[in-house]
Motif scaffolding. Structure first.
Motif, PDB file in Angstrom:
ATOM      1  N   LEU A   1       0.865  -1.184   0.000  1.00  0.00           N
ATOM      2  CA  LEU A   1       0.000   0.000   0.000  1.00  0.00           C
ATOM      3  C   LEU A   1       0.900   1.232   0.000  1.00  0.00           C
TER       4      LEU A   1
ATOM      5  N   SER B   1       1.247  -6.761   9.665  1.00  0.00           N
ATOM      6  CA  SER B   1       1.328  -5.411  10.200  1.00  0.00           C
ATOM      7  C   SER B   1       0.092  -5.257  11.097  1.00  0.00           C
TER       8      SER B   1
ATOM      9  N   LEU C   1      -3.337  -2.334  12.364  1.00  0.00           N
ATOM     10  CA  LEU C   1      -4.052  -1.089  12.088  1.00  0.00           C
ATOM     11  C   LEU C   1      -4.120  -0.266  13.364  1.00  0.00           C
TER      12      LEU C   1
ATOM     13  N   ASP D   1      -2.442   4.923  11.400  1.00  0.00           N
ATOM     14  CA  ASP D   1      -2.456   4.293  10.076  1.00  0.00           C
ATOM     15  C   ASP D   1      -3.694   4.737   9.302  1.00  0.00           C
TER      16      ASP D   1
ATOM     17  N   VAL E   1      -3.988   6.308   5.651  1.00  0.00           N
ATOM     18  CA  VAL E   1      -4.656   5.579   4.560  1.00  0.00           C
ATOM     19  C   VAL E   1      -5.753   6.431   3.930  1.00  0.00           C
TER      20      VAL E   1
ATOM     21  N   GLY F   1       1.929   1.903   6.926  1.00  0.00           N
ATOM     22  CA  GLY F   1       1.946   0.841   7.946  1.00  0.00           C
ATOM     23  C   GLY F   1       2.988   1.129   9.010  1.00  0.00           C
TER      24      GLY F   1
ATOM     25  N   TYR G   1       2.907  -2.289   5.418  1.00  0.00           N
ATOM     26  CA  TYR G   1       1.857  -2.777   4.527  1.00  0.00           C
ATOM     27  C   TYR G   1       2.467  -3.234   3.203  1.00  0.00           C
TER      28      TYR G   1
ATOM     29  N   LEU H   1      -4.912  -7.171   3.882  1.00  0.00           N
ATOM     30  CA  LEU H   1      -4.500  -5.825   3.470  1.00  0.00           C
ATOM     31  C   LEU H   1      -5.486  -5.241   2.455  1.00  0.00           C
TER      32      LEU H   1
ATOM     33  N   ILE I   1      -7.998  -2.645   3.709  1.00  0.00           N
ATOM     34  CA  ILE I   1      -7.446  -1.607   4.587  1.00  0.00           C
ATOM     35  C   ILE I   1      -8.264  -0.312   4.594  1.00  0.00           C
TER      36      ILE I   1
ATOM     37  N   ILE J   1      -3.075  -6.989  10.444  1.00  0.00           N
ATOM     38  CA  ILE J   1      -3.200  -6.984   8.983  1.00  0.00           C
ATOM     39  C   ILE J   1      -2.306  -8.072   8.381  1.00  0.00           C
TER      40      ILE J   1
ATOM     41  N   VAL K   1      -0.524  -9.133   5.467  1.00  0.00           N
ATOM     42  CA  VAL K   1      -0.081  -8.380   4.286  1.00  0.00           C
ATOM     43  C   VAL K   1      -0.014  -9.242   3.038  1.00  0.00           C
TER      44      VAL K   1
END
Ligand SMILES: NC(=O)c1ccc[n+]([C@@H]2O[C@H](COP(=O)([O-])OP(=O)(O)OC[C@H]3O[C@@H](n4cnc5c(N)ncnc54)[C@H](OP(=O)(O)O)[C@@H]3O)[C@@H](O)[C@H]2O)c1
Length: 322
Positions: free
Chosen positions: A4, A33, A35, A39, A43, A58, A94, A297, A300, A318, A320
């Motif tokens: 990401l 990872s 959240l 983050d 995002v 991330g 991420y 991911l 997200i 997460i 990934v």
């Protein structure tokens, strides 16, 4: 490699041919990872989190060392990194693989696995640093109440768990009364509605708290300070409810009350290792497994909207690779 990537403040997308970060001694095969509130701000482009572009987002990372150009880590080591510029000025977690500065990483603490380490993540380390700060300032389990605000969130849930396990009487403040069974299962002995702590009150109120962990800020922090007992302290680590505070000096000069600032941004490697060792020892790992969910991911964006709306309970790990 899929990651990401923030290409600019407002252009954040999943790329299938992303590159490893340019700087760092360690290449990692990333497993998980997590959240965090921060983050989600990055995002959704709602906060100025990222300081150079392009950057893989991330702020947490957990994985296995593929190669390292220093003596500190070797191939196959399992390592963890939180905050410390990850996903801000350095490439974050991420991503399926990542290049990371050795200074950012610590060995996975005995007793944890990579998934549980990310169930802790920045939020859990922050909770631990809050508890350690309160203890350094004299807090002991003496039967008086300790408050945790934003209790059903990531930092809050882990703070409730840590304090309850250490023998404190934890009062969990939440805006979601339906989370009472969950918070009691983490060890809270009483629940109060967040409105009780966020309404405007005087700068000096009846003494109630021996200490507090505050993730909310604003008037909630002001009220906590106003209600903290003689020589007590409030660990302030968050602003989920607001960043500004307006108070008077009375709690400080009449009751010796302290506000203890807690930042997980750049603690020394030594203090990170100490915090992780205590988390591995003091957390109930079965409960930790229950309070986290693992999400791909690819979800997200919606997960970020959920946490910013205050709807996330506990912690989100997460995956990934999915
Ligand atoms: N200082 C640091 O280094 C550091 C590190 C990590 C996080 N933080 C900060 O700590 C805070 C919590 O982070 P997190 O990752 O635990 O986020 P989180 O999982 O979203 O938890 C925040 C919780 O705050 C409560 N809340 C949400 N909106 C609110 C509002 N408008 N007014 C009052 N309460 C509200 C909710 O709990 P209830 O539903 O139970 O009320 C929510 O679950 C954030 O501000 C984050 O930036 C700071």
């Amino acid at each position: 490699m899929r990651a990401l990537v923030a290409h600019s403040q407002t252009d954040v997308r999943l790329d299938d041919d992303a590159s490893l970060a340019p700087e760092g001694e360690v290449v990692l095969d990333v497993a998980y990872s997590s959240l965090n509130y921060k983050d989600a701000l990055a995002v959704t482009s709602r906060g100025r989190i990222v300081r150079r572009f392009p950057t893989i987002l991330g702020i947490d990372i957990a994985g296995t060392v593929v190669s390292c150009t220093t003596e500190e880590f070797k191939e196959g080591d399992q390592v963890v990194g939180i905050a410390h510029g990850l996903g801000e000025s350095d490439g974050g977690g991420y991503a399926e693989q990542q290049r990371v500065r050795a200074e950012t990483l610590v060995p996975l603490a005995d007793g944890l696995d990579l998934d549980l380490a990310m169930a802790v993540g920045t939020a859990g380390v922050t909770a631990m640093l809050c508890v350690m700060a309160l203890e350094r300032n004299g807090l002991t389990p003496d039967g008086r109440e300790v408050a945790v605000t934003g209790a059903a969130g990531g930092v809050g849930s882990i703070a409730v768990m840590l304090l309850a396990r250490a023998g404190y009487r934890v009062v969990a403040s939440t805006g979601r009364p339906e989370q009472e069974p969950y918070l009691r299962s983490l060890g809270a002995s009483a629940i109060i509605h967040r409105d009780e702590l966020s309404k405007k009150g005087g700068p000096l109120q009846s003494e109630r708290w021996a200490g507090a962990v505050d993730t909310v800020g604003g008037d909630t922090l002001v009220n906590l300070v106003a209600q903290t007992a003689y020589e007590g302290s409030v660990a302030s680590c968050g602003m989920a409810g607001g960043a500004d505070i307006q108070t008077a000096v009375w709690p400080f000069i009449l009751r010796n009350v302290s506000i203890l600032g807690v930042s997980t941004n750049k603690p020394s490697k030594e203090s990170r290792i100490a915090a992780w060792a205590r988390l591995a020892k003091d957390l109930d790992l079965d409960k930790l497994r229950e309070l986290r969910r693992i999400e791909p991911l690819s979800k997200i964006r919606e997960l970020s909207e959920e946490i910013l709306a205050g709807q996330t309970r506990g912690r989100v790990v997460i995956d990934v690779k999915s």
